[in-house]
Design a protein around this motif. Structure first.
Motif, PDB file in Angstrom:
ATOM      1  N   ASN A   1       0.857  -1.188   0.000  1.00 16.21           N
ATOM      2  CA  ASN A   1       0.000   0.000   0.000  1.00 16.21           C
ATOM      3  C   ASN A   1       0.895   1.240   0.000  1.00 16.21           C
ATOM      4  OD1 ASN A   1       0.935   0.299   2.620  1.00 16.21           O
ATOM      5  ND2 ASN A   1      -0.926  -0.558   3.548  1.00 16.21           N
ATOM      6  N   GLU A   2       0.289   2.400   0.146  1.00 13.98           N
ATOM      7  CA  GLU A   2       1.055   3.650   0.065  1.00 13.98           C
ATOM      8  C   GLU A   2       2.115   3.724   1.161  1.00 13.98           C
ATOM      9  OE1 GLU A   2      -1.423   7.051  -0.242  1.00 13.98           O
ATOM     10  OE2 GLU A   2       0.206   8.491  -0.035  1.00 13.98           O
ATOM     11  N   ALA A   3       1.728   3.323   2.389  1.00  7.57           N
ATOM     12  CA  ALA A   3       2.688   3.348   3.490  1.00  7.57           C
ATOM     13  C   ALA A   3       3.820   2.360   3.237  1.00  7.57           C
ATOM     14  CB  ALA A   3       1.985   3.009   4.811  1.00  7.57           C
ATOM     15  N   GLY A   4       3.487   1.208   2.656  1.00 11.09           N
ATOM     16  CA  GLY A   4       4.504   0.210   2.361  1.00 11.09           C
ATOM     17  C   GLY A   4       5.520   0.707   1.349  1.00 11.09           C
ATOM     18  N   ILE A   5       5.041   1.411   0.318  1.00  5.06           N
ATOM     19  CA  ILE A   5       5.945   1.964  -0.697  1.00  5.06           C
ATOM     20  C   ILE A   5       6.917   2.953  -0.067  1.00  5.06           C
ATOM     21  CG2 ILE A   5       6.058   3.372  -2.786  1.00  5.06           C
ATOM     22  CD1 ILE A   5       3.355   2.115  -3.591  1.00  5.06           C
ATOM     23  N   ASP A   6       6.387   3.776   0.842  1.00  4.53           N
ATOM     24  CA  ASP A   6       7.229   4.770   1.517  1.00  4.53           C
ATOM     25  C   ASP A   6       8.272   4.095   2.401  1.00  4.53           C
ATOM     26  OD1 ASP A   6       7.205   6.692   4.352  1.00  4.53           O
ATOM     27  OD2 ASP A   6       7.804   7.587   2.444  1.00  4.53           O
ATOM     28  N   VAL A   7       7.873   3.052   3.123  1.00  2.67           N
ATOM     29  CA  VAL A   7       8.810   2.351   4.001  1.00  2.67           C
ATOM     30  C   VAL A   7       9.884   1.640   3.181  1.00  2.67           C
ATOM     31  CG1 VAL A   7       9.039   0.433   5.637  1.00  2.67           C
ATOM     32  CG2 VAL A   7       7.194   2.088   5.907  1.00  2.67           C
ATOM     33  N   VAL A   8       9.520   1.056   2.050  1.00  2.00           N
ATOM     34  CA  VAL A   8      10.502   0.392   1.191  1.00  2.00           C
ATOM     35  C   VAL A   8      11.565   1.389   0.736  1.00  2.00           C
ATOM     36  CG1 VAL A   8      10.852  -0.667  -1.075  1.00  2.00           C
ATOM     37  CG2 VAL A   8       9.034  -1.495   0.417  1.00  2.00           C
ATOM     38  N   SER A   9      11.127   2.581   0.327  1.00  2.00           N
ATOM     39  CA  SER A   9      12.078   3.599  -0.127  1.00  2.00           C
ATOM     40  C   SER A   9      13.063   3.962   0.974  1.00  2.00           C
ATOM     41  CB  SER A   9      11.317   4.847  -0.591  1.00  2.00           C
ATOM     42  OG  SER A   9      12.219   5.874  -0.950  1.00  2.00           O
ATOM     43  N   ARG A  10      12.553   4.144   2.183  1.00  3.58           N
ATOM     44  CA  ARG A  10      13.425   4.490   3.309  1.00  3.58           C
ATOM     45  C   ARG A  10      14.311   3.303   3.694  1.00  3.58           C
ATOM     46  NH1 ARG A  10      11.375   9.090   6.162  1.00  3.58           N
ATOM     47  NH2 ARG A  10       9.408   9.813   5.269  1.00  3.58           N
ATOM     48  N   ALA A  11      13.738   2.099   3.620  1.00 10.87           N
ATOM     49  CA  ALA A  11      14.485   0.902   4.001  1.00 10.87           C
ATOM     50  C   ALA A  11      15.670   0.672   3.077  1.00 10.87           C
ATOM     51  CB  ALA A  11      13.557  -0.312   3.990  1.00 10.87           C
ATOM     52  N   GLU A  12      15.483   0.920   1.787  1.00 10.63           N
ATOM     53  CA  GLU A  12      16.579   0.740   0.838  1.00 10.63           C
ATOM     54  C   GLU A  12      17.752   1.647   1.177  1.00 10.63           C
ATOM     55  OE1 GLU A  12      14.135  -0.659  -3.170  1.00 10.63           O
ATOM     56  OE2 GLU A  12      14.538   1.479  -2.812  1.00 10.63           O
ATOM     57  N   HIS A  13      17.450   2.881   1.594  1.00  9.83           N
ATOM     58  CA  HIS A  13      18.495   3.819   1.978  1.00  9.83           C
ATOM     59  C   HIS A  13      19.193   3.346   3.255  1.00  9.83           C
ATOM     60  CE1 HIS A  13      20.696   7.535   2.435  1.00  9.83           C
ATOM     61  NE2 HIS A  13      20.141   7.751   3.624  1.00  9.83           N
ATOM     62  N   ILE A  14      18.407   2.877   4.230  1.00 14.70           N
ATOM     63  CA  ILE A  14      18.975   2.402   5.498  1.00 14.70           C
ATOM     64  C   ILE A  14      19.902   1.218   5.258  1.00 14.70           C
ATOM     65  CG2 ILE A  14      18.403   1.259   7.680  1.00 14.70           C
ATOM     66  CD1 ILE A  14      15.826   2.969   7.709  1.00 14.70           C
ATOM     67  N   LEU A  15      19.444   0.257   4.470  1.00 13.86           N
ATOM     68  CA  LEU A  15      20.242  -0.944   4.242  1.00 13.86           C
ATOM     69  C   LEU A  15      21.482  -0.659   3.401  1.00 13.86           C
ATOM     70  CD1 LEU A  15      17.423  -3.582   3.683  1.00 13.86           C
ATOM     71  CD2 LEU A  15      18.819  -3.204   5.715  1.00 13.86           C
ATOM     72  N   HIS A  16      21.377   0.315   2.507  1.00 17.56           N
ATOM     73  CA  HIS A  16      22.563   0.717   1.741  1.00 17.56           C
ATOM     74  C   HIS A  16      23.633   1.257   2.678  1.00 17.56           C
ATOM     75  CE1 HIS A  16      25.024   2.249  -1.512  1.00 17.56           C
ATOM     76  NE2 HIS A  16      25.017   3.445  -0.939  1.00 17.56           N
ATOM     77  N   LEU A  17      23.234   2.086   3.650  1.00 20.66           N
ATOM     78  CA  LEU A  17      24.191   2.615   4.615  1.00 20.66           C
ATOM     79  C   LEU A  17      24.768   1.501   5.484  1.00 20.66           C
ATOM     80  CD1 LEU A  17      22.335   5.861   5.794  1.00 20.66           C
ATOM     81  CD2 LEU A  17      24.288   5.698   4.244  1.00 20.66           C
ATOM     82  N   CYS A  18      23.917   0.547   5.873  1.00 20.61           N
ATOM     83  CA  CYS A  18      24.381  -0.577   6.690  1.00 20.61           C
ATOM     84  C   CYS A  18      25.390  -1.429   5.927  1.00 20.61           C
ATOM     85  CB  CYS A  18      23.200  -1.438   7.128  1.00 20.61           C
ATOM     86  SG  CYS A  18      22.137  -0.660   8.363  1.00 20.61           S
ATOM     87  N   ASP A  19      25.110  -1.669   4.644  1.00 24.31           N
ATOM     88  CA  ASP A  19      26.036  -2.466   3.831  1.00 24.31           C
ATOM     89  C   ASP A  19      27.375  -1.759   3.674  1.00 24.31           C
ATOM     90  OD1 ASP A  19      23.453  -3.744   1.568  1.00 24.31           O
ATOM     91  OD2 ASP A  19      24.141  -4.448   3.529  1.00 24.31           O
ATOM     92  N   GLU A  20      27.332  -0.444   3.503  1.00 19.64           N
ATOM     93  CA  GLU A  20      28.584   0.315   3.404  1.00 19.64           C
ATOM     94  C   GLU A  20      29.383   0.209   4.695  1.00 19.64           C
ATOM     95  OE1 GLU A  20      27.848   3.940   0.201  1.00 19.64           O
ATOM     96  OE2 GLU A  20      27.752   4.349   2.353  1.00 19.64           O
ATOM     97  N   LEU A  21      28.683   0.329   5.824  1.00 15.75           N
ATOM     98  CA  LEU A  21      29.346   0.231   7.124  1.00 15.75           C
ATOM     99  C   LEU A  21      29.949  -1.152   7.323  1.00 15.75           C
ATOM    100  CD1 LEU A  21      29.989   1.431   9.915  1.00 15.75           C
ATOM    101  CD2 LEU A  21      27.733   0.680  10.676  1.00 15.75           C
ATOM    102  N   GLN A  22      29.207  -2.187   6.946  1.00 10.33           N
ATOM    103  CA  GLN A  22      29.698  -3.553   7.094  1.00 10.33           C
ATOM    104  C   GLN A  22      30.921  -3.797   6.218  1.00 10.33           C
ATOM    105  OE1 GLN A  22      26.944  -6.627   5.907  1.00 10.33           O
ATOM    106  NE2 GLN A  22      27.925  -8.141   7.210  1.00 10.33           N
ATOM    107  N   ASN A  23      30.893  -3.299   4.991  1.00 11.42           N
ATOM    108  CA  ASN A  23      32.041  -3.472   4.098  1.00 11.42           C
ATOM    109  C   ASN A  23      33.274  -2.779   4.646  1.00 11.42           C
ATOM    110  OD1 ASN A  23      30.529  -4.968   2.285  1.00 11.42           O
ATOM    111  ND2 ASN A  23      29.950  -3.191   1.057  1.00 11.42           N
TER     112      ASN A  23
END
Length: 312
Positions: A57-79
């Motif tokens: 739904n609309e809220a889910g789309i918004d959370v996915v967008s934010r989640a992708e950014h969060i996980l990208h930062l986490c992956d960078e930190l892990q690397n």
């Protein structure tokens, strides 16, 4: 929450729970449970489940967008962290006998060689621990091999093959294990455990009636109770117990049976270098055991023979 976010992103990419579950290495039920848990944590509904097809739904789309950014930062930190050595956090579940006998030395070596990692230990019975790893809550578990087939995505790694013996107080004059079980008060290896079910089946096959007065799934507690003179038990024998002068061990002869203890690992997608290291060290610490499993012949990940430890 990171695991739940990855599952939600996988759903957004693959459009179905089944495909998302396959992508992240979970069962369909476990993936659905993770998304529902995320909805509870965020206190918002993320999926539209009203029609034939489940969709964001609309809220889910918004959370996915934010989640992708969060996980990208986490992956960078892990690397970044991985470049300076093996780091991370492991969540390990184990039955009590493994936590007491083997895990202290395994964890000591792991933390000594890799001081930047941390470990969380969870104790429990084999069935709850298997459920936890299947749902993605643990990274590995050390359990008794179940009597049912594991899901295809989980990996069984045999470690030990422990024989069942009859144990009784040292002053017991009867040396016939059948008579000992039939006459002394019986300390039962709890029927709810995998090993306890093996005991129940064995007693039924042998047509032995016992007088049960105590029941527990902790084999160390069983040893303590027998050493205290309470009664007899039928249990898997382990190395290193301290009751040699207080108990007698009676072999079952040709009727002997075993319990298998091993590691259950998550799907390939969830196995990390740190988890591989934990498995390698665990295998090395059990390979000199009197009850090492005959199938423990090589390192699971490298395919090379275990180096072995010098016996003192």
């Amino acid at each position: 929450m990171l695991r739940e976010l990855r599952t939600l992103i996988a759903f957004a990419q693959h459009r179905t729970i089944t495909s998302a579950a396959n992508h992240v290495g979970l069962t369909q039920a476990a993936a659905s449970a993770q998304i529902q848990r995320l909805e509870e944590l965020l206190n918002v509904q993320l999926l539209d489940r009203s029609g034939r097809h489940v969709r964001l739904n609309e809220a889910g789309i918004d959370v996915v967008s934010r989640a992708e950014h969060i996980l990208h930062l986490c992956d960078e930190l892990q690397n970044t962290q991985q470049q300076s050595g093996l780091r991370g956090h492991l969540k390990i579940g184990a039955i009590q006998s493994m936590q007491r006998q083997y895990l202290p030395k395994v964890i000591h070596e792991l933390l000594t060689v890799h001081p930047e990692i941390s470990v969380q230990l969870e104790s429990g019975g084999s069935l709850p621990l298997l459920t936890a790893i299947d749902q993605g809550q643990l990274d590995a578990v050390l359990v008794v091999k179940p009597f049912f087939a594991l899901p295809d995505e989980l990996k069984w790694v045999p470690l030990l093959r422990e024989p069942f013996k009859v144990i009784c107080p040292i002053d017991e004059v009867n040396h016939d294990w059948r008579n000992v079980l039939a006459t002394l008060p019986f300390i039962r290896y709890q029927s709810a455990s995998f090993g306890g079910r093996m005991v129940d089946r064995f007693l039924q096959q042998q047509r032995i009636q016992t007088r049960c007065q105590l029941e527990t799934q902790d084999v160390d507690v069983i040893l303590e109770m027998v050493a205290s003179g309470i009664g007899a038990a039928l249990m898997p024998i382990r190395e290193g117990h301290r009751h040699d002068k207080q108990i007698r061990v009676l072999d079952l002869g040709s009727d002997e049976f075993y319990r298998e203890v091993g590691l259950v690992l998550p799907p390939t997608q969830r196995r990390t270098e740190l988890l591989e290291e934990f498995v390698r060290i665990t295998q090395e610490h059990v390979q000199d055991s009197l009850f090492v499993h005959p199938l423990l012949e090589k390192n699971l990940f490298s395919g090379k023979p275990l180096s072995g430890r010098s016996k003192k």
